[in-house]
Structure formats: structure tokens, C-alpha cells
Write a protein that holds these residues in place. Structure first.
Motif, PDB file in Angstrom:
ATOM      1  N   ASN A  57       6.019   6.595   1.661  1.00 26.68           N
ATOM      2  CA  ASN A  57       6.375   5.658   2.723  1.00 26.68           C
ATOM      3  C   ASN A  57       7.074   4.446   2.140  1.00 26.68           C
ATOM      4  OD1 ASN A  57       5.235   3.085   4.474  1.00 26.68           O
ATOM      5  ND2 ASN A  57       5.888   4.798   5.749  1.00 26.68           N
ATOM      6  N   LYS A  58       6.629   3.999   0.955  1.00 22.65           N
ATOM      7  CA  LYS A  58       7.328   2.880   0.304  1.00 22.65           C
ATOM      8  C   LYS A  58       7.040   2.812  -1.187  1.00 22.65           C
ATOM      9  CE  LYS A  58       3.937  -0.046   2.594  1.00 22.65           C
ATOM     10  NZ  LYS A  58       3.511   1.136   3.370  1.00 22.65           N
ATOM     11  N   LEU A  59       7.985   2.189  -1.846  1.00 24.46           N
ATOM     12  CA  LEU A  59       7.914   1.968  -3.294  1.00 24.46           C
ATOM     13  C   LEU A  59       7.952   0.453  -3.499  1.00 24.46           C
ATOM     14  CD1 LEU A  59       8.157   2.554  -6.312  1.00 24.46           C
ATOM     15  CD2 LEU A  59      10.504   3.317  -5.929  1.00 24.46           C
ATOM     16  N   ILE A  60       6.749  -0.091  -3.719  1.00 26.24           N
ATOM     17  CA  ILE A  60       6.573  -1.537  -3.870  1.00 26.24           C
ATOM     18  C   ILE A  60       6.666  -1.882  -5.350  1.00 26.24           C
ATOM     19  CG2 ILE A  60       4.761  -3.342  -3.762  1.00 26.24           C
ATOM     20  CD1 ILE A  60       3.811  -1.985  -1.140  1.00 26.24           C
ATOM     21  N   ASN A  74      13.307   4.375  -2.142  1.00 23.33           N
ATOM     22  CA  ASN A  74      12.507   5.548  -2.515  1.00 23.33           C
ATOM     23  C   ASN A  74      13.368   6.586  -3.240  1.00 23.33           C
ATOM     24  OD1 ASN A  74      10.460   4.275  -1.146  1.00 23.33           O
ATOM     25  ND2 ASN A  74      10.486   5.632   0.625  1.00 23.33           N
ATOM     26  N   SER A  75      14.642   6.641  -2.866  1.00 27.26           N
ATOM     27  CA  SER A  75      15.548   7.642  -3.459  1.00 27.26           C
ATOM     28  C   SER A  75      15.882   7.337  -4.914  1.00 27.26           C
ATOM     29  CB  SER A  75      16.837   7.732  -2.631  1.00 27.26           C
ATOM     30  OG  SER A  75      17.333   6.434  -2.372  1.00 27.26           O
ATOM     31  N   ALA A  82       2.622   2.838 -12.563  1.00 29.52           N
ATOM     32  CA  ALA A  82       2.634   3.081 -11.120  1.00 29.52           C
ATOM     33  C   ALA A  82       1.210   3.242 -10.633  1.00 29.52           C
ATOM     34  CB  ALA A  82       3.421   4.347 -10.798  1.00 29.52           C
ATOM     35  N   LEU A  83       0.837   2.445  -9.615  1.00 24.14           N
ATOM     36  CA  LEU A  83      -0.405   2.693  -8.880  1.00 24.14           C
ATOM     37  C   LEU A  83      -0.054   3.619  -7.730  1.00 24.14           C
ATOM     38  CD1 LEU A  83      -1.577  -1.026  -8.387  1.00 24.14           C
ATOM     39  CD2 LEU A  83      -1.933   0.443 -10.392  1.00 24.14           C
ATOM     40  N   ILE A  84      -0.825   4.656  -7.531  1.00 23.58           N
ATOM     41  CA  ILE A  84      -0.600   5.546  -6.388  1.00 23.58           C
ATOM     42  C   ILE A  84      -1.743   5.339  -5.400  1.00 23.58           C
ATOM     43  CG2 ILE A  84      -0.359   7.930  -5.597  1.00 23.58           C
ATOM     44  CD1 ILE A  84       0.467   7.270  -9.165  1.00 23.58           C
ATOM     45  N   ILE A  85      -1.373   4.910  -4.199  1.00 25.60           N
ATOM     46  CA  ILE A  85      -2.366   4.583  -3.172  1.00 25.60           C
ATOM     47  C   ILE A  85      -2.958   5.877  -2.588  1.00 25.60           C
ATOM     48  CG2 ILE A  85      -2.651   3.520  -0.872  1.00 25.60           C
ATOM     49  CD1 ILE A  85      -2.353   1.507  -3.205  1.00 25.60           C
ATOM     50  N   GLY A  86      -4.268   5.859  -2.347  1.00 29.11           N
ATOM     51  CA  GLY A  86      -4.964   7.061  -1.900  1.00 29.11           C
ATOM     52  C   GLY A  86      -5.317   7.097  -0.429  1.00 29.11           C
ATOM     53  N   LYS A  87      -5.450   5.917   0.185  1.00 33.49           N
ATOM     54  CA  LYS A  87      -5.785   5.928   1.611  1.00 33.49           C
ATOM     55  C   LYS A  87      -5.210   4.712   2.318  1.00 33.49           C
ATOM     56  CE  LYS A  87     -10.391   3.853   1.159  1.00 33.49           C
ATOM     57  NZ  LYS A  87     -11.799   3.931   1.535  1.00 33.49           N
ATOM     58  N   PRO A 134      -1.331   6.625   2.059  1.00 32.81           N
ATOM     59  CA  PRO A 134      -1.496   7.545   0.932  1.00 32.81           C
ATOM     60  C   PRO A 134      -0.137   7.921   0.341  1.00 32.81           C
ATOM     61  CG  PRO A 134      -2.910   8.208   2.752  1.00 32.81           C
ATOM     62  CD  PRO A 134      -2.035   7.075   3.264  1.00 32.81           C
ATOM     63  N   GLY A 135      -0.024   7.800  -0.951  1.00 34.47           N
ATOM     64  CA  GLY A 135       1.219   8.153  -1.647  1.00 34.47           C
ATOM     65  C   GLY A 135       2.135   6.976  -1.893  1.00 34.47           C
ATOM     66  N   ASP A 136       1.840   5.822  -1.279  1.00 32.01           N
ATOM     67  CA  ASP A 136       2.643   4.631  -1.600  1.00 32.01           C
ATOM     68  C   ASP A 136       2.526   4.341  -3.096  1.00 32.01           C
ATOM     69  OD1 ASP A 136       3.461   4.285   0.981  1.00 32.01           O
ATOM     70  OD2 ASP A 136       2.349   2.431   1.350  1.00 32.01           O
TER      71      ASP A 136
END
Ligand code: MN
Length: 295
Positions: free
Chosen positions: A77-80, A109-110, A136-141, A238-240
């Protein structure tokens, strides 16, 4: 668990230098477009975890060097990303825009690419293009206004991340959003395998030269506060991805170089740098001289 994406969107669990194909159990259709299967996998991971572990045990081991590793979350959804997040990097950039007063920015994101892909340098004269060594932190929820003391409940895992950047005074988003400017990998290491996120060492080499090394204890905005600040503005899904910001030692890369990033407990990847065919535009027509501040 180490979760990789490989060979055209397949999902693998990495065990002892081998990859086990668990695509079917993960519920991911490798050919799906847009490739959002990894987002569902992350969202559903609490119920999938045991099944993935079982599937990984019986799947045929494939040596890691025989597969093409891809960026683990290709369609978030986003790359912060956080800017200047270590004091030593602020000094070298002669910057006063610390992450704690600037907040985050976004990258396209691309711009995400994988460990088996090259960084393609845009065809722009008169500019330095720099490596930035980050996690990279990958958000889970999903979450909004997450308090720092609950932030780790929202971390699914970690990966190595390179924030490739054209130096200049133009919009940061554009300077950092070219295709292949955000290599992430070599896979996601789930949060349970990282003993203390406030004490992670990372290093970056260009060819054999060590250019950057730092520890997360020196972050200006630490991981819980990065999540808290980001989620005060935008719902995290999730997945941010959140790029943690770079320490000192940024510097130019050129075609023919190999950039290697290593983050303790999380992974290591080496990415080649090539001259790309695209990228010329009027915005970057004027040269820019990058001046390093006193370290
Ligand atoms: Mn950065």
C-alpha cells in the motif's frame, strides 16, 4: 522464519541456505496481477504459520543460488521512508532536517526491486547517485495512531533495504523514485528471529570498500517511534514498508560496482549497478555538486 519471493512470484521458506517452495500453502498465485498475494500472506500469517513450517519440511530443498530472488513485497500500500535519522549522516549532509522534526516521506512503490536485480542508473549527467544503507520494517497488521509501546505488535519482519538517491535540490520523492532505486531483500526475516531491534548492526560495501556501518541504537527516531509517527498520519496496512533512514558514509555508485548490504540477524545481499537506458529529463538538466559536511 525467512520468507522469500522467487522465480516469478513464488513463495519460499529459506532454511539453511536452501529455499523450500510453499507457494500453494501460502495461498499465493504467482501469476496474479497486481501481485498482492504477499500482502494476504502477511495479513493471514498467524493462521498460516504452522502450515508453512510443515510444508517447508517436506518440500524439496533448492540451493538459494539456483533461484532468482525477488523483492518480497512488490505491491505494498505504501513505501514510507525516514530522512536523516542518524546524527553523523546529518553532519555529512549539512542538514538540520532530522527525522524527528521532518517526519517521513514516500518513495514510489514501483522503485522496489529484488536482490537478483541490478540498480539501473538513470542516464543523467552531472549528478551523483548515492547508496543509503537502511533496514526495511515490514508491517504485519493494520493500525492507526499506534503508541510506541505497542509498535512491535505491528512489525511482521525485517529486510535489508537500499535507498538509492540522486543528489540535488529537486523533490526528494522524484530523486528517490526511479525504477530499481529501492532494492529490498534477500527475504523477510520475521520479527521473532531478531532478538533486540534496538541493537542491530548493519554494514554496506561498494565492491570491497566498507562505506557505511551503524547500529540501530544510534537512530534519532527509533523503530517504535517511526511506527507511531507514521501511523499518526496514515493507517498502516499489512505489507507496508518503512525504510529506517541512513547513517553516515553515503557516496556515489557507478556502473560496474557491486553494492553489498548486510544486516545482523536479517540477511545479506549483493546488487550490481548498471547503466540504464532511461531517466533523462529536463528536471535534472543542471549539474549539482554534492558537498560533504565535516564528519
Ligand atoms: Mn534514506
Amino acid at each position: 522464519m525467512k520468507i522469500a519471493r522467487f522465480n516469478g512470484g513464488r513463495i519460499g521458506v529459506v532454511v539453511d541456505g536452501t529455499i523450500r517452495d510453499v507457494t500453494a500453502v501460502a495461498g499465493v498465485d504467482a501469476a496474479e496481477w497486481p501481485p498482492v498475494g504477499p500482502l494476504r500472506l502477511i495479513a493471514d500469517f498467524p493462521t498460516l504459520r504452522d502450515k508453512l513450517e510443515q510444508a517447508a519440511k517436506v518440500a524439496a530443498p533448492i540451493p538459494l543460488d539456483q533461484v532468482t530472488l525477488e523483492t518480497p513485497v512488490p505491491w505494498p500500500n505504501k513505501l514510507i521512508a525516514y530522512p536523516v535519522n542518524y546524527r553523523d549522516h546529518a553532519t555529512e549532509m549539512t542538514s538540520v532536517g532530522f527525522a524527528n522534526v521532518q517526519g517521513f516521506f514516500l518513495k514510489a512503490n514501483s522503485s522496489l526491486s529484488g536482490p537478483s536485480e541490478a540498480i539501473e542508473l538513470p542516464n543523467i549527467a552531472g549528478r551523483e547517485i548515492h547508496h543509503e544503507c537502511e533496514i526495511a520494517l515490514i508491517i504485519g497488521k493494520q493500525g492507526r495512531q499506534i503508541p510506541p509501546e505497542r509498535a512491535f505488535d505491528y512489525v511482521f519482519g525485517y529486510a535489508c533495504l537500499l535507498d538509492i538517491t540522486i543528489r540535488g535540490k529537486e523533490e526528494r520523492v522524484m530523486r528517490k523514485s526511479f525504477d530499481t532505486f529501492t532494492p529490498v531483500g534477500p527475504y523477510i526475516t520475521t520479527a521473532d528471529e531478531v532478538p533486540n531491534p534496538a541493537d542491530i548492526n548493519m554494514r554496506l560495501w561498494v565492491n570491497d570498500e566498507l562505506r557505511q556501518q551503524a547500529n540501530t541504537r544510534d537512530l534519532l527516531v527509533d523503530i517504535p517511534h517511526m511506527i507511531s509517527i507514521a501511523s499518526s498520519a496514515a493507517t498502516l496496512y499489512p505489507g507496508d514498508l518503512i525504510a529506517t533512514g541512513t547513517p553516515a558514509g553515503v557516496g556515489p555508485i557507478k556502473a560496474g560496482d557491486t553494492v553489498t548490504i548486510e544486516v545482523d540477524h536479517i540477511g545479506r545481499m549483493s546488487v550490481p549497478v548498471v547503466a540504464g537506458r532511461y531517466g533523462e529529463n529536463i528536471v535534472f538538466a543542471k549539474p549539482y555538486e554534492f558537498k560533504r559536511g565535516a564528519a
